[in-house]
Motif scaffolding. Structure first.
Motif, short mmCIF file in Angstrom:
data_model
loop_
_atom_site.label_atom_id
_atom_site.label_comp_id
_atom_site.label_asym_id
_atom_site.label_seq_id
_atom_site.Cartn_x
_atom_site.Cartn_y
_atom_site.Cartn_z
N ASP A 4 9.43 9.37 -9.75
CA ASP A 4 10.51 8.38 -9.75
C ASP A 4 10.33 7.38 -8.62
O ASP A 4 10.53 6.17 -8.81
CB ASP A 4 11.86 9.08 -9.62
N VAL A 5 9.95 7.87 -7.44
CA VAL A 5 9.71 6.96 -6.30
C VAL A 5 8.57 6.01 -6.63
O VAL A 5 8.67 4.79 -6.41
CB VAL A 5 9.40 7.76 -5.02
N TYR A 6 7.48 6.55 -7.18
CA TYR A 6 6.37 5.68 -7.55
C TYR A 6 6.81 4.62 -8.56
O TYR A 6 6.48 3.43 -8.43
CB TYR A 6 5.21 6.49 -8.14
N ARG A 7 7.58 5.00 -9.56
CA ARG A 7 7.99 4.05 -10.59
C ARG A 7 8.90 2.96 -10.03
O ARG A 7 8.85 1.82 -10.49
CB ARG A 7 8.66 4.79 -11.73
N ARG A 8 9.72 3.31 -9.06
CA ARG A 8 10.57 2.30 -8.42
C ARG A 8 9.74 1.29 -7.63
O ARG A 8 10.09 0.10 -7.54
CB ARG A 8 11.59 2.98 -7.50
N LEU A 9 8.63 1.75 -7.08
CA LEU A 9 7.79 0.89 -6.26
C LEU A 9 6.68 0.19 -7.06
O LEU A 9 6.06 -0.74 -6.56
CB LEU A 9 7.14 1.71 -5.14
N ARG A 10 6.45 0.64 -8.26
CA ARG A 10 5.31 0.17 -9.05
C ARG A 10 5.18 -1.36 -9.10
O ARG A 10 4.05 -1.88 -9.00
CB ARG A 10 5.41 0.73 -10.47
N GLU A 33 -0.80 8.37 -13.50
CA GLU A 33 0.09 7.26 -13.83
C GLU A 33 -0.38 5.97 -13.16
O GLU A 33 -0.32 4.89 -13.76
CB GLU A 33 1.52 7.60 -13.42
N VAL A 34 -0.84 6.07 -11.92
CA VAL A 34 -1.39 4.90 -11.22
C VAL A 34 -2.57 4.34 -12.00
O VAL A 34 -2.69 3.11 -12.18
CB VAL A 34 -1.83 5.29 -9.79
N ILE A 35 -3.44 5.21 -12.49
CA ILE A 35 -4.61 4.75 -13.26
C ILE A 35 -4.17 4.10 -14.56
O ILE A 35 -4.66 3.02 -14.93
CB ILE A 35 -5.55 5.94 -13.52
N ARG A 36 -3.24 4.72 -15.27
CA ARG A 36 -2.77 4.14 -16.54
C ARG A 36 -2.13 2.77 -16.32
O ARG A 36 -2.30 1.86 -17.12
CB ARG A 36 -1.76 5.08 -17.20
N ASP A 37 -1.38 2.65 -15.22
CA ASP A 37 -0.70 1.39 -14.94
C ASP A 37 -1.63 0.31 -14.40
O ASP A 37 -1.25 -0.87 -14.39
CB ASP A 37 0.41 1.62 -13.91
N GLY A 38 -2.79 0.69 -13.90
CA GLY A 38 -3.66 -0.27 -13.25
C GLY A 38 -3.10 -0.77 -11.94
O GLY A 38 -3.39 -1.88 -11.51
N SER A 39 -2.29 0.06 -11.28
CA SER A 39 -1.62 -0.35 -10.05
C SER A 39 -2.57 -0.51 -8.87
O SER A 39 -2.28 -1.26 -7.94
CB SER A 39 -0.54 0.68 -9.65
N SER A 40 -3.68 0.23 -8.91
CA SER A 40 -4.58 0.27 -7.77
C SER A 40 -6.01 0.35 -8.27
O SER A 40 -6.46 1.43 -8.68
CB SER A 40 -4.24 1.48 -6.88
N PRO A 41 -6.76 -0.76 -8.25
CA PRO A 41 -8.13 -0.72 -8.76
C PRO A 41 -9.02 0.29 -8.04
O PRO A 41 -9.96 0.81 -8.62
CB PRO A 41 -8.63 -2.15 -8.52
N THR A 58 0.87 -1.17 0.00
CA THR A 58 0.00 0.00 0.00
C THR A 58 0.90 1.22 0.00
O THR A 58 1.54 1.53 1.01
CB THR A 58 -0.92 0.02 1.23
N TYR A 59 0.96 1.90 -1.13
CA TYR A 59 1.80 3.09 -1.22
C TYR A 59 1.02 4.30 -0.74
O TYR A 59 0.19 4.86 -1.45
CB TYR A 59 2.29 3.31 -2.65
N ASP A 60 1.27 4.66 0.50
CA ASP A 60 0.75 5.90 1.07
C ASP A 60 1.86 6.92 0.92
O ASP A 60 2.85 6.90 1.66
CB ASP A 60 0.36 5.70 2.53
N ALA A 61 1.72 7.79 -0.06
CA ALA A 61 2.82 8.69 -0.41
C ALA A 61 3.26 9.54 0.77
O ALA A 61 4.45 9.82 0.94
CB ALA A 61 2.39 9.58 -1.58
N GLN A 62 2.30 9.95 1.61
CA GLN A 62 2.67 10.82 2.71
C GLN A 62 3.38 10.06 3.83
O GLN A 62 4.28 10.60 4.48
CB GLN A 62 1.43 11.53 3.25
N ASN A 63 2.99 8.82 4.08
CA ASN A 63 3.67 8.04 5.11
C ASN A 63 5.15 7.91 4.80
O ASN A 63 6.01 8.08 5.68
CB ASN A 63 3.04 6.64 5.23
N VAL A 105 5.51 -3.56 -6.94
CA VAL A 105 4.96 -4.18 -5.73
C VAL A 105 3.70 -3.48 -5.23
O VAL A 105 3.08 -3.93 -4.26
CB VAL A 105 6.01 -4.24 -4.60
N ILE A 106 3.29 -2.39 -5.87
CA ILE A 106 2.13 -1.63 -5.40
C ILE A 106 0.83 -2.32 -5.79
O ILE A 106 0.65 -2.77 -6.91
CB ILE A 106 2.14 -0.19 -5.96
N GLY A 107 -0.10 -2.38 -4.82
CA GLY A 107 -1.44 -2.88 -5.10
C GLY A 107 -2.54 -1.95 -4.65
O GLY A 107 -3.70 -2.15 -4.99
#
Length: 292
Positions: A196-202, A241-249, A180-185, A204-206
């Motif tokens: 860049d951080v998101y792309r490195r984590l992509r 980018e999350v939506i395009r990638d389908g990382s998080s329904p 769970t990528y909580d950007a603020q946490n 494993v993100i759900g």
């Protein structure tokens, strides 16, 4: 295309009112955490879980995630003490999940007291933990629930992108457990949210959690609460980018951390934040429909 939701108490701390408001806002998939008849989701009795499920059905809603505190705790308690607490928590959550029928269950990464302690130290000092986590992930998955593991903004072992990737590689439960990528946490752990951080984590993100936040320009660390549209990190670009990638329904809005700001009124801004993310999703749907 991703759905948008909020933690249930952000609409109202009265559970029935929360369901009615979320339905009115346009939410269909729920993230259930706390203030459910005054309780955390993992504290519900079977009768309370059944009552909550009936209310959800009556409002034409469905449960996407149970946001629990499973696995939260300091590993220094030792295998027996830590494991006993977590096993009982899993049993309670499974009782609730059987009635509430979520798609996913959120759990938390464990803590170590030493500042900066990471996965290597965890594996060296507490070699029993990964085996315990794998077993519990398998138990939840075999009951039909994907597991979302989240870092909290304190002494968690998931304190950087490198540590997070290493953790999931060691866990070895691809397809069953995600981050769970909580950007603020992660920001509060010192890692400013960037594409860049998101792309490195992509990989494993759900699940994607969004919060506002304004940085201190001298330190680039989170300083003040804010609405999403005023945040110091690229909320719109990352969400697209999350939506395009389908990382998080489902994308879940959380309350902003940081010092209080006179411009930030919690209850009002929760709906405003929801509308902001819905607008981003809607714009992408329109572009897709137009073939752009």
């Amino acid at each position: 295309m991703a759905e948008v939701t909020v933690l249930n108490a952000m609409a109202s701390r009265d559970f029935g009112e929360s369901l009615a408001l979320q339905r009115q806002w346009g939410i269909r998939s729920l993230d259930l955490k706390d203030h459910i008849f005054g309780k955390q989701v993992e504290e519900l009795t079977p009768e309370e879980s059944s009552s909550a499920a009936r209310m959800i059905d009556d409002h034409g809603l469905r449960t996407y995630c149970l946001t629990t505190g499973i696995f939260k705790g300091n590993l220094e308690q030792g295998e027996a003490a830590y494991g006993d607490v977590q096993l009982r928590a899993v049993e309670r959550v499974l009782e609730a999940a059987a009635r509430l029928r979520p798609k996913t269950i959120r759990v938390l990464a464990p803590h170590l007291s030493a500042p900066g302690a990471g996965v290597e130290q965890m594996e060296r000092q507490y070699p029993w933990f990964m085996g315990m986590l794998r077993k519990m992930v398998d138990t939840l998955y075999n009951e039909g629930y994907k597991v979302m593991i989240e870092n909290e903004p304190e002494r968690t072992v998931l304190s950087s992108p490198a540590e997070i990737v290493r953790f999931f590689r060691a866990l070895d439960r691809t397809g069953k457990a995600y981050f769970t990528y909580d950007a603020q946490n992660l920001w509060q752990m010192g890692v400013c949210p960037t594409l860049d951080v998101y792309r490195r984590l992509r990989p494993v993100i759900g699940y994607f959690h969004v919060k506002g936040g304004i940085m201190n320009p001298a330190t680039r660390l989170l300083e003040w609460k804010s609405r999403l549209e005023e945040a110091s990190w690229p909320v719109e670009e990352m969400t697209r980018e999350v939506i395009r990638d389908g990382s998080s329904p489902v994308i879940c809005i959380n309350p902003s951390h940081g010092a209080d700001s006179q411009r930030y009124d919690d209850h009002h801004d929760y709906k405003r934040d929801y509308d902001y993310i819905v607008k981003i999703v809607g714009a992408m749907k329109s572009r897709d429909a137009a073939g752009q």
